[in-house]
Design an enzyme around this catalytic site. Structure first.
Site, mmCIF file in Angstrom:
data_model
loop_
_atom_site.group_PDB
_atom_site.id
_atom_site.type_symbol
_atom_site.label_atom_id
_atom_site.label_comp_id
_atom_site.label_asym_id
_atom_site.label_seq_id
_atom_site.Cartn_x
_atom_site.Cartn_y
_atom_site.Cartn_z
ATOM 1 N N LYS A 53 31.627 1.342 3.406
ATOM 2 C CA LYS A 53 32.145 0.040 2.952
ATOM 3 C C LYS A 53 33.546 0.222 2.373
ATOM 4 O O LYS A 53 33.802 1.203 1.663
ATOM 5 C CB LYS A 53 31.193 -0.515 1.887
ATOM 6 C CG LYS A 53 31.521 -1.918 1.382
ATOM 7 C CD LYS A 53 30.465 -2.409 0.384
ATOM 8 C CE LYS A 53 30.675 -3.843 -0.030
ATOM 9 N NZ LYS A 53 29.627 -4.351 -0.953
ATOM 10 N N SER A 108 27.428 -8.748 0.381
ATOM 11 C CA SER A 108 28.798 -8.520 0.755
ATOM 12 C C SER A 108 28.976 -7.312 1.683
ATOM 13 O O SER A 108 30.025 -7.172 2.308
ATOM 14 C CB SER A 108 29.640 -8.279 -0.499
ATOM 15 O OG SER A 108 29.206 -7.117 -1.170
ATOM 16 N N SER A 137 23.842 -7.232 -2.495
ATOM 17 C CA SER A 137 24.728 -6.969 -1.352
ATOM 18 C C SER A 137 24.356 -5.813 -0.451
ATOM 19 O O SER A 137 24.970 -5.634 0.596
ATOM 20 C CB SER A 137 26.151 -6.751 -1.837
ATOM 21 O OG SER A 137 26.745 -7.982 -2.066
HETATM 22 N N1 GLN Z 1 26.044 -12.411 -3.205
HETATM 23 C C1 GLN Z 1 26.219 -12.017 -4.567
HETATM 24 C C2 GLN Z 1 27.556 -12.476 -5.070
HETATM 25 O O1 GLN Z 1 28.239 -13.111 -4.351
HETATM 26 C C3 GLN Z 1 26.041 -10.544 -4.720
HETATM 27 C C4 GLN Z 1 27.203 -9.767 -4.285
HETATM 28 C C5 GLN Z 1 27.019 -8.301 -4.449
HETATM 29 O O2 GLN Z 1 25.902 -7.807 -4.637
HETATM 30 N N2 GLN Z 1 28.123 -7.592 -4.409
HETATM 31 O O3 GLN Z 1 27.917 -12.229 -6.158
#
Ligand code: GLN
Length: 485
Positions: free
Chosen positions: A76, A151, A175
Site C-alpha cells: 500500500k 482504503s 481498511s
Molecule cells: N473507512 C474508514 C474511514 O474512512 C476506515 C478507513 C481506514 O481504516 N483507514 O475512515
C-alpha cells in the site's frame, strides 16, 4: 513452471527453496501480469525494473533460510519506502520520496521480500471504496462496476487479481478487512501495538495498524509473523512474546467458545448477510466449537465515536502538510495565502471534510461535548469486549453489512459510505485483532466475508479459527480476468 501467479505464497516459497523456481522467474511473471492490469488502477508507482534487478541478485546468491526468499511484493502506498515515491493517495504528497523505510516494510525486505511497487489507496486512507484517491479509483477484479473497498483497495485488488502474492494494508476503521471481504481474500488487522507504525503516513494514530492481506489464512499468518515486531521507534509499539503464527497454525478448535453479539444484527441488514452469518455459526459448530450469544451493548455508538476520534487525530496529524517542509506547494501572495492554497489544492474533498470535523470537535467550547465524550464512550466500547471475553474466546460477525457496491453509488453520500464500517470500527476503537475471511457469495456471485475478533494479542487464536473455518468453507473466488487487455 506455468501459472506462477496463481500459486499461494506458501507454494512459491516452497518452490524457490526446492530450486524449482527462481526469484527472477517469479518476479517476471508478477510483473508481466501487473503490466496488463492498467484498467484496475491498482498501482500508483511501479518499481518493476529494480524488482527484476533485485531478483537476479537474489538468484546469484540465494539465502533459503529467509521466510520470503526472493518473493516480489507490492505494498500500500501509505508505507514509506526509501527512495521510492510514497503518496498516501494524495496530491499533497505526489512528489514525496522518503529518505527512510517504514519498519513493517523493512521487516519484509529483511526476510528476502522484493518491492514490486506501491498500491493505490484512498487519500490518507480515508475512505471505504478507494474513490478518494488523487490517482483515481480502483476497480474490483471480480466485476468492473464494483469498488474493491477501501482504503486498502489497491492492495485488495492486487491480491485478488494475483498481481502480487501477498500484500500489506493499513486498518484504522476497517481498511484491511472491508476490502478483503469485497474481493474474496483474507485480511488481518492485528492488535494495536503489534506492528510498528514507524514510517506509515499517519491518519489517526491511536487507531492505525498495519496488517497482512493474502489469498489464504496460512499466507496471512506467515506475513503477520514477519511484519510484527517490537520497535523502539514507535512509542506505542508493544513488547510482547510474538508467536510464529504460521508454524503454530492449528485447525483443532474443539471446545473454543465463540461469541455471537446480538447488537450486530442491525436494522436493514440484507438477508444474504444474515444467512452468511448463520452459515458461519454452523461452520464453527461443525469444527467442534461452542457458540454463545453475547451482548456488546455500546456497539451502536462505535461509528459516531470513530467519526469523532479519527477526524480529530487526522486534523492534528495533517497539520504538517503546509507546503513548507515537503510535498506539494501552491504559489501564494504571502505565507498565509500559500498555506491556504496549498492545503485547499493539495487535499481532496473527503480529507478536507475530516480536517474540518476534526478541528471543530477539538476546538475550545466543543472539546468536552464531542472529543472528550467520544473518548469516554470509546472506553465503554472496550469494556464491553472485556466483559464478553470473560465468557468467550473469540467473536464471530459479518465483516461488512453488504457485498461490494457499485463505483459511484455512495460517493456523494458520506454517511452511507461511513455505515460500511459498522462491524469493523469497534475492533479498532478497542485495539483488538480482527480477521476477515471469504465465506460465501451473494446472489450476484460477489464475495462476502466473515470477521473473527480476538482478545488483545490473541492473533494465533483467531488465525486458528479462521484456518479451521477456511477448510469447511472451501471458498472459490470468481476470477474471470476481465481486466486483462
Ligand atoms: N473507512 C474508514 C474511514 O474512512 C476506515 C478507513 C481506514 O481504516 N483507514 O475512515
Amino acid at each position: 513452471m506455468s501459472d506462477i501467479t496463481k500459486q499461494t505464497l506458501t507454494d512459491l516459497v516452497k518452490n524457490i527453496k526446492e530450486k524449482k523456481l527462481s526469484s527472477e522467474e517469479i518476479t517476471k511473471d508478477f510483473i508481466l501480469r501487473s503490466e496488463k492490469s492498467n484498467k484496475l488502477n491498482s498501482y500508483i508507482t511501479n518499481d518493476f525494473n529494480n524488482a527484476l534487478l533485485k531478483a537476479k541478485k537474489f538468484d546469484q546468491k540465494p539465502n533459503f533460510n529467509l521466510k520470503l526468499p526472493g518473493i516480489p511484493i507490492a505494498v500500500k502506498d501509505l508505507f514509506c519506502t526509501k527512495d521510492v515515491k510514497t503518496t498516501a493517495g494524495s496530491k499533497i504528497l505526489n512528489n514525496f520520496v522518503p529518505t527512510y523505510e517504514s519498519t513493517v516494510t523493512q521487516n519484509i525486505w529483511n526476510e528476502g521480500g522484493i518491492l514490486l511497487g506501491k498500491l493505490n489507496c484512498d487519500e490518507f486512507a480515508m475512505g471505504s471504496s478507494n474513490e478518494t484517491s488523487f490517482f483515481g479509483n480502483v476497480q474490483n477484479p471480480i466485476d468492473k462496476n464494483l469498488v474493491p473497498g477501501g482504503s486498502s483497495g489497491g492492495s485488495a485488488s492486487a491480491v485478488c487479481a494475483q498481481l502480487t502474492p501477498i500484500t500489506i494494508g493499513t486498518d484504522t476503521g476497517g481498511s484491511i478487512r472491508q476490502p478483503a471481504s469485497f474481493t474474496g481474500i483474507v485480511g488481518l488487522k492485528p492488535t494495536y501495538g503489534s506492528c510498528s507504525r514507524y514510517g506509515i503516513v499517519a491518519f489517526a494514530s491511536s487507531l492505525d495498524q498495519a496488517g497482512p492481506m493474502a489469498q489464504n489464512v496460512k499466507d496471512c499468518a506467515l506475513l503477520q509473523e514477519i511484519i510484527t515486531s517490537h520497535d523502539v521507534k514507535d512509542s506505542t509499539s508493544i513488547d510482547f512474546k510474538r508467536a510464529l503464527y504460521s508454524k503454530e497454525l492449528n485447525k483443532n478448535i474443539k471446545g473454543k467458545k465463540i461469541g455471537i453479539p446480538k447488537e450486530y444484527r442491525v436494522d436493514g441488514m440484507p438477508k444474504e448477510i444474515e444467512e452468511l452469518w448463520e452459515k458461519g455459526i454452523e461452520y464453527v459448530k461443525d469444527c467442534g466449537a461452542e457458540v454463545i450469544n453475547i451482548s456488546l451493548p455500546h456497539t451502536s455508538y462505535a461509528l459516531p465515536t470513530y467519526y469523532i476520534v479519527a477526524p480529530a487525530e487526522a486534523s492534528s496529524n495533517l497539520a504538517r502538510y503546509d507546503g513548507v517542509k515537503y510535498g506539494f506547494r501552491a504559489k501564494g501572495e504571502n505565507l498565509i495565502d500559500m498555506y491556504e492554497k496549498t492545503r485547499s489544492e493539495g487535499f481532496g474533498a473527503e480529507v478536507q471534510r475530516r480536517i474540518m470535523i476534526g478541528t471543530y470537535v477539538l476546538s475550545s467550547g466543543y472539546y468536552d461535548a464531542y472529543y472528550l465524550k467520544a473518548q469516554k464512550v470509546r472506553k465503554l466500547i472496550k469494556n464491553d469486549f472485556d466483559e464478553a471475553y470473560k465468557k468467550v474466546d473469540a467473536i464471530l460477525t459479518p465483516s461488512t453489512p453488504s457485498s461490494a457496491f457499485k463505483i459511484g453509488e455512495k460517493k456523494d453520500d458520506p454517511v452511507s459510505m461511513y455505515l460500511n464500517d459498522i462491524f469493523t470500527v469497534p475492533v479498532n476503537l478497542a485495539g483488538l485483532p480482527g480477521i476477515s475471511i471469504p465465506a460465501g457469495h451473494d446472489s450476484k456471485g460477489y464475495p462476502l466475508g466473515l470477521q473473527i475478533i480476538g482478545k488483545a494479542f490473541d492473533e494465533q487464536n483467531i488465525l486458528n479459527i479462521a484456518y479451521a473455518m477456511e477448510d469447511k468453507i472451501n471458498f472459490k473466488n470468481n476470477i474471470n480476468d476481465w481486466w486483462i487487455k
